[in-house]
Design a protein around this motif. Structure first.
Motif, PDB file in Angstrom:
ATOM      1  N   GLN A  33     -11.010  12.801  -1.754  1.00  0.00           N
ATOM      2  CA  GLN A  33     -11.631  12.215  -0.643  1.00  0.00           C
ATOM      3  C   GLN A  33     -11.464  12.823   0.746  1.00  0.00           C
ATOM      4  O   GLN A  33     -12.437  12.838   1.471  1.00  0.00           O
ATOM      5  N   CYS A  55       0.397   9.082  -0.769  1.00  0.00           N
ATOM      6  CA  CYS A  55      -0.564   9.980  -1.424  1.00  0.00           C
ATOM      7  C   CYS A  55      -1.313  10.550  -0.312  1.00  0.00           C
ATOM      8  O   CYS A  55      -1.463  11.946  -0.196  1.00  0.00           O
ATOM      9  N   GLN A  56      -1.499   9.777   1.019  1.00  0.00           N
ATOM     10  CA  GLN A  56      -2.277  10.374   2.076  1.00  0.00           C
ATOM     11  C   GLN A  56      -1.336  11.383   2.759  1.00  0.00           C
ATOM     12  O   GLN A  56      -1.695  12.452   3.377  1.00  0.00           O
ATOM     13  N   LYS A  95       0.708  -1.105   0.008  1.00  0.00           N
ATOM     14  CA  LYS A  95      -0.161  -0.014   0.024  1.00  0.00           C
ATOM     15  C   LYS A  95       1.001   1.367  -0.143  1.00  0.00           C
ATOM     16  O   LYS A  95       0.613   2.200   0.225  1.00  0.00           O
ATOM     17  N   ALA A 101       1.899   3.427  -2.396  1.00  0.00           N
ATOM     18  CA  ALA A 101       1.434   4.251  -3.176  1.00  0.00           C
ATOM     19  C   ALA A 101       0.111   5.207  -2.470  1.00  0.00           C
ATOM     20  O   ALA A 101       0.177   6.348  -2.281  1.00  0.00           O
ATOM     21  N   GLN A 102      -0.860   4.438  -1.940  1.00  0.00           N
ATOM     22  CA  GLN A 102      -1.909   4.869  -1.237  1.00  0.00           C
ATOM     23  C   GLN A 102      -1.436   5.788   0.067  1.00  0.00           C
ATOM     24  O   GLN A 102      -2.001   6.981   0.140  1.00  0.00           O
ATOM     25  N   LEU A 140      -3.950   9.196  -8.709  1.00  0.00           N
ATOM     26  CA  LEU A 140      -4.214   8.746  -7.447  1.00  0.00           C
ATOM     27  C   LEU A 140      -4.161   9.758  -6.433  1.00  0.00           C
ATOM     28  O   LEU A 140      -4.901   9.619  -5.486  1.00  0.00           O
ATOM     29  N   LEU A 166      -4.368   4.123   6.498  1.00  0.00           N
ATOM     30  CA  LEU A 166      -5.532   3.997   5.523  1.00  0.00           C
ATOM     31  C   LEU A 166      -6.725   3.460   6.450  1.00  0.00           C
ATOM     32  O   LEU A 166      -6.739   2.797   7.251  1.00  0.00           O
ATOM     33  N   GLN A 213      -7.486  11.682  -6.291  1.00  0.00           N
ATOM     34  CA  GLN A 213      -8.630  10.860  -5.812  1.00  0.00           C
ATOM     35  C   GLN A 213      -8.569  10.931  -4.391  1.00  0.00           C
ATOM     36  O   GLN A 213      -9.403  11.153  -3.777  1.00  0.00           O
ATOM     37  N   THR A 214      -7.124  11.087  -3.935  1.00  0.00           N
ATOM     38  CA  THR A 214      -7.041  11.123  -2.532  1.00  0.00           C
ATOM     39  C   THR A 214      -7.439  12.599  -1.862  1.00  0.00           C
ATOM     40  O   THR A 214      -7.949  12.567  -0.898  1.00  0.00           O
TER      41      THR A 214
END
Length: 487
Positions: free
Chosen positions: A381, A345-346, A339, A341-342, A374, A487, A377-378
């Motif tokens: 959100q 990004c956060q 995880k 990348a996610q 990505l 996450l 999108q983060t």
């Protein structure tokens, strides 16, 4: 040739009179150099003059004068970039249209007056146009020219390695088969590498070329164009450009920008927190007593493993005095590889929110190709408003670092927040060696991206994310921990 015709110097003087311009001393030298080499049938010439010296304008006038002297002349203009060659052609066209000695040469047919080539009214039927623009990578097989002008064929992107330099020389060598016997070849440019092609020594690429070299300063240290470049202005240019670039582009001395070291003696450190204010529905950012007028953010991503390339986010603010404030350099590390990348990004989104960054650029080389979408999108959100711009870097990393940081360090205009001392950045900048292999320079790379990209003006573009006019970042930055992002 008709001896009653205007000399090149007279041709330029007439043009300058129409434009309301003077003919400075160094322009007269260039005029004499170009015309004498051509008229005396000296086959090869090299003109090197400092940046903004007016050399490209004079070369355009020279091409127009050649057609005035002999309308059957065929001129090939070569540049590293096709668009730059077209720009020169457009300049020559404009001169022919407006100069009283050449206006009769303009053809009536529109198809003879294109943007990258044109043919004047001439007595001979020739296959090639009067003036033709070509980029260095173009196929010129079958072309024939009486005059070849190589205008800025050496640029940073095509001479930074020996392989590229060899490739450039091989392509330029093809021009010998294009130039007709007794033709005239002119090179115009400034050196961009220590092993420049603009070398007229016995072993140089342009050996046997006649050379005129006009640096910004003469041998006595006086300005070669005092009417426009006073010594005070020249010193200001030196500070803005940095010592290495000033030496190559203004003094015309070949240097290897990739071999320069970064002088950290002029680094300035500060402790002030970022102060974001909202007054009457407008935004303002202060660092200490200085108001920031623009901001820049750059993310140089990687997988975020501590033992691999580092993933770095740089956040830089600029004041109206030309100073750059490196407010944060965040080295993103992630243990969860699946995880990565996610999570990254956060973390980046949190920093965008923390510093109210209006825009961020992401280097898309390597793994960065899918990250812009990505991150968008983060941000959506997390209800954070920020423009995300993907950027592909084609300039070698060491050259980007040298060019962006050398001038800042030389002019004492680079400020670093004290927290940056606690990151790997200080080790990177003090031990940086562009010739070393596999050394860490990711923080330097991210910072160079910030410094070289166009910053976003704060007053116009900053969008409040959490409108709290009296809120101060000092307390939040002390309590904020990127590793707490989940996450």
């Amino acid at each position: 040739m008709n001896n009653l015709k205007a000399s090149f110097t007279q041709f330029v003087w007439i043009w300058n009179e129409l434009q309301g311009l003077q003919l400075p001393k160094h322009h007269r030298r260039i005029c004499h150099f170009l015309s004498s080499n051509y008229l005396q049938k000296k086959a090869h010439a090299l003109l090197m003059a400092f940046r903004n010296s007016g050399k490209s304008t004079l070369v355009g006038l020279f091409c127009a004068w050649l057609l005035y002297e002999n309308s059957n002349v065929r001129i090939l203009i070569m540049s590293a970039d096709y668009e730059l060659a077209k720009k020169m052609v457009r300049n020559v066209k404009r001169i022919i249209e407006k100069h009283p000695l050449t206006v009769h040469l303009k053809p009536k047919q529109k198809d003879q007056w294109a943007s990258d080539r044109f043919t004047v009214i001439r007595s001979q039927e020739l296959r090639d146009p009067s003036v033709l623009a070509r980029g260095i990578d173009a196929n010129i097989t079958g072309c024939r020219a009486d005059v070849i002008v190589c205008d800025d064929v050496e640029v940073p992107k095509n001479c930074d390695t020996q392989t590229k330099r060899n490739d450039l020389k091989e392509k330029l060598s093809e021009l010998d088969f294009v130039l007709v016997p007794n033709g005239f070849m002119l090179y115009v440019g400034t050196p961009h590498t220590q092993k420049t092609i603009y070398d007229v020594s016995p072993n140089g690429f342009l050996k046997n070329f006649n050379q005129l070299k006009l640096p910004i300063l003469d041998e006595q240290g006086n300005s070669n164009w005092p009417e426009r470049f006073s010594l005070l202005k020249i010193e200001a240019i030196r500070k803005r450009a940095g010592p290495l670039k000033f030496t190559s582009q203004m003094l015309l001395q070949p240097v290897n920008l990739r071999q320069g070291h970064l002088n950290t003696d002029n680094l300035i450190f500060y402790q002030d927190a970022l102060d974001y204010r909202q007054i009457n529905q407008s935004s303002a950012v202060y660092i200490g007593q200085r108001q920031m007028i623009s901001a820049s953010a750059w993310w140089d991503p990687s997988f975020g493993k501590s033992d691999a390339d580092r993933s770095v986010l740089a956040c830089v603010f600029f004041d109206n005095q030309g100073n750059a404030f490196v407010h944060d350099l965040v080295y993103l590390t992630v243990e969860n590889a699946e995880k990565s990348a996610q999570i990254q990004c956060q973390k980046v989104a949190q920093m965008i929110k923390l510093y109210h960054l209006p825009q961020i650029r992401i280097e898309t080389n390597g793994i960065g190709k899918f990250l812009p979408e990505l991150l968008k999108q983060t941000l959506q959100q997390m209800h954070i408003v920020c423009a995300v711009l993907p950027v592909h870097s084609s300039i070698p990393k060491s050259l980007r670092i040298s060019e962006s940081l050398d001038a800042r360090l030389a002019s004492s205009s680079l400020w670093l927040h004290e927290r940056v001392k606690q990151t790997p950045f200080m080790e990177e900048i003090t031990s940086w060696n562009p010739q070393a292999q596999n050394m860490h320079d990711d923080g330097l790379d991210a910072l160079s991206g910030c410094l070289s990209s166009e910053p976003v003006h704060i007053a116009k573009h900053f969008i409040p994310i959490q409108p709290e006019p009296d809120w101060r970042y000092g307390q939040m930055i002390n309590n904020f921990n990127l590793d707490d992002v989940k996450l």
